[in-house]
Write a protein that holds these residues in place. Structure first.
Motif, mmCIF file in Angstrom:
data_model
loop_
_atom_site.group_PDB
_atom_site.id
_atom_site.type_symbol
_atom_site.label_atom_id
_atom_site.label_comp_id
_atom_site.label_asym_id
_atom_site.label_seq_id
_atom_site.Cartn_x
_atom_site.Cartn_y
_atom_site.Cartn_z
ATOM 1 N N THR A 62 -6.372 -3.568 5.379
ATOM 2 C CA THR A 62 -6.821 -2.493 6.163
ATOM 3 C C THR A 62 -6.620 -2.479 7.718
ATOM 4 O O THR A 62 -6.024 -1.582 8.172
ATOM 5 C CB THR A 62 -8.153 -1.977 5.927
ATOM 6 N N ALA A 105 -2.820 -2.695 8.069
ATOM 7 C CA ALA A 105 -2.344 -1.118 7.874
ATOM 8 C C ALA A 105 -2.727 -0.059 9.043
ATOM 9 O O ALA A 105 -1.885 0.598 9.490
ATOM 10 C CB ALA A 105 -2.917 -0.411 6.564
ATOM 11 N N GLN A 118 -3.338 5.181 -0.648
ATOM 12 C CA GLN A 118 -4.426 3.867 -0.635
ATOM 13 C C GLN A 118 -4.704 3.495 0.692
ATOM 14 O O GLN A 118 -5.851 3.432 0.861
ATOM 15 C CB GLN A 118 -3.510 2.607 -1.221
ATOM 16 N N TYR A 119 -3.770 3.709 1.490
ATOM 17 C CA TYR A 119 -4.418 3.599 3.034
ATOM 18 C C TYR A 119 -5.307 4.680 3.372
ATOM 19 O O TYR A 119 -6.378 4.107 4.009
ATOM 20 C CB TYR A 119 -3.073 3.824 3.865
ATOM 21 N N LEU A 142 -7.323 0.202 -6.646
ATOM 22 C CA LEU A 142 -7.711 -0.676 -5.226
ATOM 23 C C LEU A 142 -8.516 -1.913 -5.660
ATOM 24 O O LEU A 142 -8.631 -2.793 -5.111
ATOM 25 C CB LEU A 142 -8.387 0.147 -4.346
ATOM 26 N N LEU A 182 0.685 -1.264 -0.115
ATOM 27 C CA LEU A 182 0.004 0.039 -0.118
ATOM 28 C C LEU A 182 0.787 1.147 0.079
ATOM 29 O O LEU A 182 2.011 1.335 0.547
ATOM 30 C CB LEU A 182 -0.859 0.073 1.234
#
Length: 166
Positions: free
Chosen positions: A117, A120, A47-48, A87, A43
């Motif tokens: 996610t 992250a 994107q995060y 994504l 990522l």
């Protein structure tokens, strides 16, 4: 006096506008740190930001549209469109027709997107703890004031200067 080139302008070694310079430096430091920390998960910081925002909005029982995601993240709609496409291609989100608006697409994390996610978010929480440690930690009065100050600055309107008339 030494100068450096930034944004096509000569800037003295001691910035003329230290507040703007420090905001830029902190935001750059943060983005680079997040990019590096999230690279093992495949990522980027952007994107995060999109994935974590979708997760947060889904927690409120909302599958956001791309427009809602752009508004939530503060990113441009065109950039969000490209980000969402990448994504989706990575299998981290789906885009589905919005029953209330045929022009809009609702965004939803896939099972893999949820897993990535969640990982992250833990990585970024660790970085936030490191960032706020010099202020006494995330729960400190200084860190709370810093958060308040950042929110105040984010709410301040920024308009380009109006051209002087001829």
């Amino acid at each position: 006096m030494a100068t450096v080139v930034m944004y096509s302008e000569f800037v003295p070694a001691e910035p003329v506008h230290p507040h703007g310079y420090l905001v830029w430096r902190l935001s750059t430091k943060w983005r680079v740190a997040v990019d590096r920390a999230l690279a093992p998960l495949g990522l980027t910081h952007a994107q995060y930001s999109a994935l974590a925002s979708i997760a947060a909005l889904q927690a409120d029982q909302t599958n956001p549209s791309q427009r809602q995601l752009a508004d939530h993240t503060g990113l441009e709609a065109l950039y969000i469109s490209k980000l969402v496409r990448s994504l989706e291609n990575a299998g981290l989100i789906t885009r589905e027709s919005d029953p209330a608006d045929s022009r809009a697409r609702q965004l939803r994390l896939t099972a893999e997107g949820t897993r990535v996610t969640e990982q992250a978010v833990q990585v970024v929480k660790h970085l936030i703890a490191q960032l706020l440690e010099p202020l006494g930690g995330a729960g400190s009065a200084r860190a709370q004031q810093f958060q308040h100050d950042l929110n105040t600055l984010l709410q301040a309107p920024l308009e380009p200067p109006h051209p002087t008339g001829k």
